[in-house]
Design an enzyme around this catalytic site. Sequence first.
Site, mmCIF file in Angstrom:
data_model
loop_
_atom_site.group_PDB
_atom_site.id
_atom_site.type_symbol
_atom_site.label_atom_id
_atom_site.label_comp_id
_atom_site.label_asym_id
_atom_site.label_seq_id
_atom_site.Cartn_x
_atom_site.Cartn_y
_atom_site.Cartn_z
ATOM 1 N N THR A 98 0.818 -1.203 0.000
ATOM 2 C CA THR A 98 0.000 0.000 0.000
ATOM 3 C C THR A 98 0.853 1.254 0.000
ATOM 4 O OG1 THR A 98 -0.155 -0.325 2.351
ATOM 5 C CG2 THR A 98 -2.056 -0.957 1.046
ATOM 6 N N ASP A 148 9.836 -5.956 -0.413
ATOM 7 C CA ASP A 148 10.580 -7.205 -0.216
ATOM 8 C C ASP A 148 11.222 -7.746 -1.480
ATOM 9 O OD1 ASP A 148 9.431 -9.297 2.514
ATOM 10 O OD2 ASP A 148 9.909 -7.161 2.463
#
Lengths: 643, 427
Positions: free
Chosen positions: B102, B179
């Site tokens: 987000t 990530d």
Amino acid sequence: MIKPEVSDIQMDKIGLRVGLEVHQQLATGTKLFCNCSSIESTEYPLKFVRRLRIARSELGEFDPSALFESSKQKTILYYANPESSCLVEQDEEPPHDLSPGSKETALIMASALKTNIFNEIYVMRKLVIDGSNTSGFQRTMLIGLGGSLEVDGKNIGVQSICLEEDAAKLLNDSVDFREYTLDRLGVPLVEIALEPVSGTPEEIKKIALTLGRLLRATKRVQRGLGSIRQDVNVSIEGGGIVEVKGVQKLDQLEKVVEYEAKRQHGLKIIADKLKGLDTERIAKERDVKDVTEAFRNCKSKTIQKALADGAVVKAIKVRNFSGIFGFEPYSGIRLGKQLGELVRFFGLGGVFHSDELPNYGIEEAEIQQVKKILESQQNDGFLILAGDPKKLDIVIESIIKRIEDAKVGVPAETRVATMTGETVYLRPRPGASRMYPETDIPPITVTNNELEEAKKKIPRSWEESILELQKQYELNSQLALQIFDSEYLDLFESICKDKRISPNFVSSVLSGTITNLERRGLDSKLLKNSDISKAFEFLAEGKIAKESLEIIFESMMNKTASSIEDAIQKNAISAVEDSDLNNILDELVLSNTKIIEQQGLRSIGPLMGLAMKNLRGKVDGQKINQLLEAKIKSRIDTSSKGG
Amino acid sequence: MSHSGYRGKSLEFLTKNKIEIGDLVKVKTDSAYSGILMPRYEHSDDEHIVLKLKNGYNIGLQIEKITQIEIELHSSVKKENITQPQIDPKLPKILLISTGGTIASKIDYRTGGVYPALTAAELNASVPELSEIANIDTEVLFSEYSENLLPEHWVKIAEKLDSYSRSEYKGIIVAHGTDTMQYTAAALSFSLAGFPKPVALVGSQRSSDRPSSDAALNLISAARFLVKIDTNGIFVVMHNSISDDDIACHWGTRVRKNHTSKRNAFQTIGGSPAFIVKKDTIEKDPLFSPLKKTYNPKINFDSQVMLVKYYPGLDPKVIDYAIDSGYKAIIFEGTGLGHVGKVMYEPIIRAKRKGLFIGMTSQCIDGIVRMTVYDSGRDLMNLGVVPLGNMIPETALVKSMWALGNTKDINEMEKIMQENIAFEISD
């Protein structure tokens, strides 16, 4: 200092209610969500810059407090020292597990106050965007609700107990920057909110004192200025609740309650006065006009400076308010002053109101001009403010709202306590809608076992703790009381571990001597605990005399010495060797034979005076006295024997 | 959503009492509480319900101890009042594609929930500064935590970008979790080499619901970058320091996430970021020049490549497993200048016989692989291990997947691996 004019009886009549909220720093060795020590740093090798952004409330409305803050759009400068903060405080790393010591301490305090402790505790994020929390929120958790504290036979209700992080320390607040240090950020705080009570300022002070003593009795709290802070919620009948933050001393608390009672009642009186008048709400298009040109040549330095910075000057017409701005129901309480505090929050120097003009360089001609531009009637009042055109709009909105609130009486707001026990406007009261779950931390369970353990560790009552101190250190009750209530209790106990020093003496120095020096206006912050320990060490080793402690501490506190060794040297109070002492006293006797002949043993008086002039602080007074007496006696004997 | 997070006993309790999340309830246990029923964390027990009290705090109450519960008010869905952003015809157009992570969110303080802001209107509410830089269109491609992404997601993203290669967008932002952002950046750099518009992958290290989030500044800077700079290429746009000032635009094949949580976790390895977006200017690294290539997309990946980090004690059988499972390539993250222990020689020989490609990078991450210097290196080269220069291990992995996706010929693959496609090797 404002002399309070509202007597106790009137406090009762105005329906004064005070809710105390105590924030106590814990001394559990680490911060709440990381392993950093809660020490105060003096240097900050790391520096970085942030801008916090406002988050919208679900209802589509901005949180009024947050909006207020964001309208100032400041860049925040943070300073950090790795000895007292880490990536967690920099908001560069998620929080670590809740510190077990802090959890236990909070449970002990909640148990002592008979609070209903939840067995699942949720850490929440409470929005704070003034920069005092790097993440833009404070982590806080509700430990329990309810409970009671006994004060002078009465049961004062406890509303809630929370465990939360302390905020960063404000270093500086300038026009474009706000600077904070991260050493205090993350220090565990227990927040205890008491039920509002009606009572005199003195009674309120006693409640705060009692609660403070209970917390200190756990021996898991920080001591020293700033380690316990009071917020007080003060209200009078028919008025909004005013939150006053940052009361650090109990004497200040009493004065703050008195001042707020006076300020709030004064506002009520003003509101009553306004009820009889026809006062329409200020309409911007009709009642706010640009009057910059009228003030081009104004003699007011404030306005000239503002104009030079590119400001505009605006005037606000307030119907039928002539005489209202300057009206003083109590000395020092005026609506004009309240408006002045409000605009200063936005960085404006102040606001001029019609009742105080002509003055401050603003002359009659300018006043007439303003009245003409505003189309003022005879009973109308007006306000004049100068500032950045972009900012002024928000300020004028706030003023309009504040004037509307004045018609009702006391608006709910957040104020801050001053050193002298008055209060100044800080910001609007925060709305309820600014907390949401801290999802980085799973819910914290409190087991029955933990509750049992906490109950076992409920501290002895304050009276019992005092008795114990007296017994353990053979202190008289007054000294025991003084040292227990002081910030030096831990230091006292650590110094007394050295059995060579008398606890009575230590106590009297810590709670007597140092306090006296403080009362003389000297700064006790310049005298660190480590310095005090060192001085007592030197005393125990015979390097200095008892009397020299006051001299040494005075030098540290008035900045003439930077260390204990420095103070000793500068005051030339190193202990004198016995052999030198003998020589000095021998010489003294020899050069004052006449007095000795004349007064015999009574000459000890004047001779002691002479001896102390040179030896004060370097040798124990008693020792000098004994030696000198012996020498005088011997002199008398020799001379009587002839020769 | 009406009983989110509740299961077992707690779910039974709520359904029995006809209570849903968002309802205002009055509860009697050892005390009386009034609050709104909140969702529960997925991995919590089934013995508690969560209430949000009027003071804003959430508390957990043991169901066993509840003697009475009644609904005071049913939850009402509040209609959110969001304004559409103003379109400024003078401003260029940018597309923002969401893949998850987000980059902008909104908080429902009533329930405490955090929701992604995905539409242009929601994005504008969260980061209003964007509307002064460009007219932004938004599109949601998928919504995944980036640790759950697979090469097939890279394909989806690449194909979506490709579909806009001739659009009027000045540049495209891809909102992505941090990530595996570097993997996607590499994948796009190879499959879309020469893409005619700059693409900025943007993420946030501190979630976008917090006032301190790095998201907004990253987004704003990415928009400024795409609008102002005439370059092409795939970039990762994230903080350059822990301060909210300079934002770095890292070249997609030379970037790596080097810290688990810091704002400036992403770093250009062995060099400076290609561009730095400062308060008033955008500075270019003097050593950077745009990729001059004709756009000829090749969007295919074969995931049968294993990245193996060598360490003392690594079981050589790992390589045998790869061979036997049909892997087509092994990328070693070797030690130092590009070495693996002698114990690996035999399996390497086997792998070469079976036609696998074996490439060497270094677990030192920065620095070049130079296998001519020591015996070990020379032995390995002799066995057919291919040194990959200063290619970052993860980038080399992605490149081999891409190379294999586009050719079955092992020799062709070797050639591609050693060819500088998108500045993944600095010469």
